[in-house]
Design an enzyme around this catalytic site. Sequence first.
Site, PDB file in Angstrom:
ATOM      1  N   ASN A  12       0.880  -1.173   0.000  1.00 30.28           N
ATOM      2  CA  ASN A  12       0.000   0.000   0.000  1.00 30.28           C
ATOM      3  C   ASN A  12       0.912   1.217   0.000  1.00 30.28           C
ATOM      4  O   ASN A  12       1.533   1.542   1.006  1.00 30.28           O
ATOM      5  CB  ASN A  12      -0.893  -0.037   1.245  1.00 30.28           C
ATOM      6  CG  ASN A  12      -1.916   1.089   1.247  1.00 30.28           C
ATOM      7  OD1 ASN A  12      -1.860   1.999   0.416  1.00 30.28           O
ATOM      8  ND2 ASN A  12      -2.845   1.037   2.183  1.00 30.28           N
ATOM      9  N   ARG A  94      -2.752  -2.200  -3.370  1.00 29.24           N
ATOM     10  CA  ARG A  94      -3.962  -1.405  -3.174  1.00 29.24           C
ATOM     11  C   ARG A  94      -3.995  -0.346  -4.269  1.00 29.24           C
ATOM     12  O   ARG A  94      -3.038   0.417  -4.439  1.00 29.24           O
ATOM     13  CB  ARG A  94      -3.963  -0.728  -1.807  1.00 29.24           C
ATOM     14  CG  ARG A  94      -5.202   0.110  -1.655  1.00 29.24           C
ATOM     15  CD  ARG A  94      -5.292   0.840  -0.346  1.00 29.24           C
ATOM     16  NE  ARG A  94      -6.499   1.654  -0.372  1.00 29.24           N
ATOM     17  CZ  ARG A  94      -6.593   2.868   0.148  1.00 29.24           C
ATOM     18  NH1 ARG A  94      -5.580   3.409   0.754  1.00 29.24           N
ATOM     19  NH2 ARG A  94      -7.719   3.532   0.086  1.00 29.24           N
ATOM     20  N   HIS A 183     -12.802   2.951  -0.790  1.00 30.19           N
ATOM     21  CA  HIS A 183     -12.702   2.131   0.438  1.00 30.19           C
ATOM     22  C   HIS A 183     -13.528   0.852   0.289  1.00 30.19           C
ATOM     23  O   HIS A 183     -13.947   0.266   1.285  1.00 30.19           O
ATOM     24  CB  HIS A 183     -13.232   2.858   1.698  1.00 30.19           C
ATOM     25  CG  HIS A 183     -12.390   4.007   2.159  1.00 30.19           C
ATOM     26  ND1 HIS A 183     -12.946   5.133   2.702  1.00 30.19           N
ATOM     27  CD2 HIS A 183     -11.060   4.196   2.182  1.00 30.19           C
ATOM     28  CE1 HIS A 183     -11.987   5.984   3.038  1.00 30.19           C
ATOM     29  NE2 HIS A 183     -10.826   5.427   2.726  1.00 30.19           N
ATOM     30  N   ARG A 244      -9.826  16.510   3.897  1.00 32.30           N
ATOM     31  CA  ARG A 244     -10.769  16.767   2.786  1.00 32.30           C
ATOM     32  C   ARG A 244     -12.129  17.191   3.340  1.00 32.30           C
ATOM     33  O   ARG A 244     -12.538  16.715   4.398  1.00 32.30           O
ATOM     34  CB  ARG A 244     -10.929  15.496   1.951  1.00 32.30           C
ATOM     35  CG  ARG A 244      -9.682  15.135   1.167  1.00 32.30           C
ATOM     36  CD  ARG A 244      -9.784  13.745   0.559  1.00 32.30           C
ATOM     37  NE  ARG A 244      -8.995  12.786   1.294  1.00 32.30           N
ATOM     38  CZ  ARG A 244      -9.075  11.461   1.155  1.00 32.30           C
ATOM     39  NH1 ARG A 244      -9.936  10.942   0.328  1.00 32.30           N
ATOM     40  NH2 ARG A 244      -8.299  10.669   1.866  1.00 32.30           N
ATOM     41  N   GLU A 387      -7.836  -4.431   5.309  1.00 31.96           N
ATOM     42  CA  GLU A 387      -7.833  -4.315   3.848  1.00 31.96           C
ATOM     43  C   GLU A 387      -6.765  -5.212   3.237  1.00 31.96           C
ATOM     44  O   GLU A 387      -6.941  -5.748   2.150  1.00 31.96           O
ATOM     45  CB  GLU A 387      -7.603  -2.851   3.452  1.00 31.96           C
ATOM     46  CG  GLU A 387      -8.830  -1.997   3.754  1.00 31.96           C
ATOM     47  CD  GLU A 387      -8.560  -0.511   3.758  1.00 31.96           C
ATOM     48  OE1 GLU A 387      -7.923  -0.035   4.716  1.00 31.96           O
ATOM     49  OE2 GLU A 387      -8.982   0.179   2.821  1.00 31.96           O
TER      50      GLU A 387
END
Length: 409
Positions: A12, A94, A183, A244, A387
């Site tokens: 990742n 990822r 996600h 964000r 993940e």
Amino acid sequence: MTAPARTVLVVNSGSSSLKCQLIDPDSGASLADGTVERIGEDAALAGVTVGEREARRDGPAIADHEAALRTAFDLLDEAGASLDAVNLVAVGHRAVHGGSSFYAPTPVTEELIAKMRELAPLAPLHNPPSVLGMEVARKILPDLPHIAVFDTGFFHDLPAAAATYAIDRNTAQKWHIRRYGFHGTSHQYVSEQAAAFLDVPLESLNQIVLHLGNGASASAIAGGRPVDTSMGLTPLEGLVMGTRPGDIDAGVILYLARTAGLSVDEIDELLNRRSGVFGLGGEIDFRELHERIESGDATARLAYDVYIYRLRKYVGAYLAVLGNTDVIVFTAGVGENDAKVRRDALSGLAGLGVELDEHLNASPGKTARRISAEGSPTTVLVIPTNEELAIARDCMAVLERGIERREIG
Ligand code: ADP
């Protein structure tokens, strides 16, 4: 260390950090976990843990992602999990945005890399470093299959009403403008784990999943299929995040461009890096935000209040989308660890069938757990996301399909 029959390396890659894990896709165990941070800065931080053993190399600068990955592999050797000795069968990456062409787990090819580069403006924080990670890993490990697992995959078949923006349809079609969602690996994994934890079929559950990390997103999942999610064409939409803003009137962007005279790049930087909790409160870490709130800091208070207010609005929206919600799940850094956020997101919702147990919610834990009150019609869970494991398993599925195809062919 006894090596499993097969291991997947999951990479990742972020802009200044690179995380990797060695995963046994069969048992789900993580054999080794490595992180290199501050790539390109004067002093890097690099560490690998293999069970109880830790190897670190903090201090010396690490110039780029290739050097970072090589350092991680050296540290794996030192900590006793040499790549040669773990029956490595694939490298999983990822990947965030693959547009409308790439969404299912896919072998990394030049074409895929080119597409991700082309889509960099849609995921400026994620696609460029992710491509870098793929390139250096393929260079260092050229003989292994490399597979990209996309954040958008789970949401590919969102109902049209949830996936469509109400803008001119020809423009939307021409530019592939739709709500993609992100996600997805986490939302899928966590919703499956919730069903397993409750020991009921996934198909029988309506769930709201709240993935609250630095990036944050909510999804509504009916019987295992997502019916809405808060992120859109890019990972900017939806909840308030670390840096964000989440939902914002598109008019703000026009105003900043026309009247405030900001360039597109300046607006991009503002929205991706200087907004959200950080933009409002100058802080990205919720632990520090809480400390400042306790000491009476009004700026931190407002940042937190805006974050919670948006989160509550999405919970309310998805309760309406689902009609009947069996489970609400909190996951990722904030969702798994921050009891105050969970409490404030769901307080006063008994009338809507959601009631937390204060004691269960406040008790820290590292494993899946229930935090709703006995008798709450909607069960509230905390489920740690993983993940990396989901990516490792997706990689194995791609490899196994390839083998089947060869056998049939
Ligand atoms: P990402 O993967 O999106 O970078 P994570 O899921 O790792 O993010 O979440 C990171 C965030 O989780 C941190 O910025 C911090 O705000 C929050 N966090 C981590 N641990 C705790 C904790 N114990 N209490 C409150 N917040 C926490």
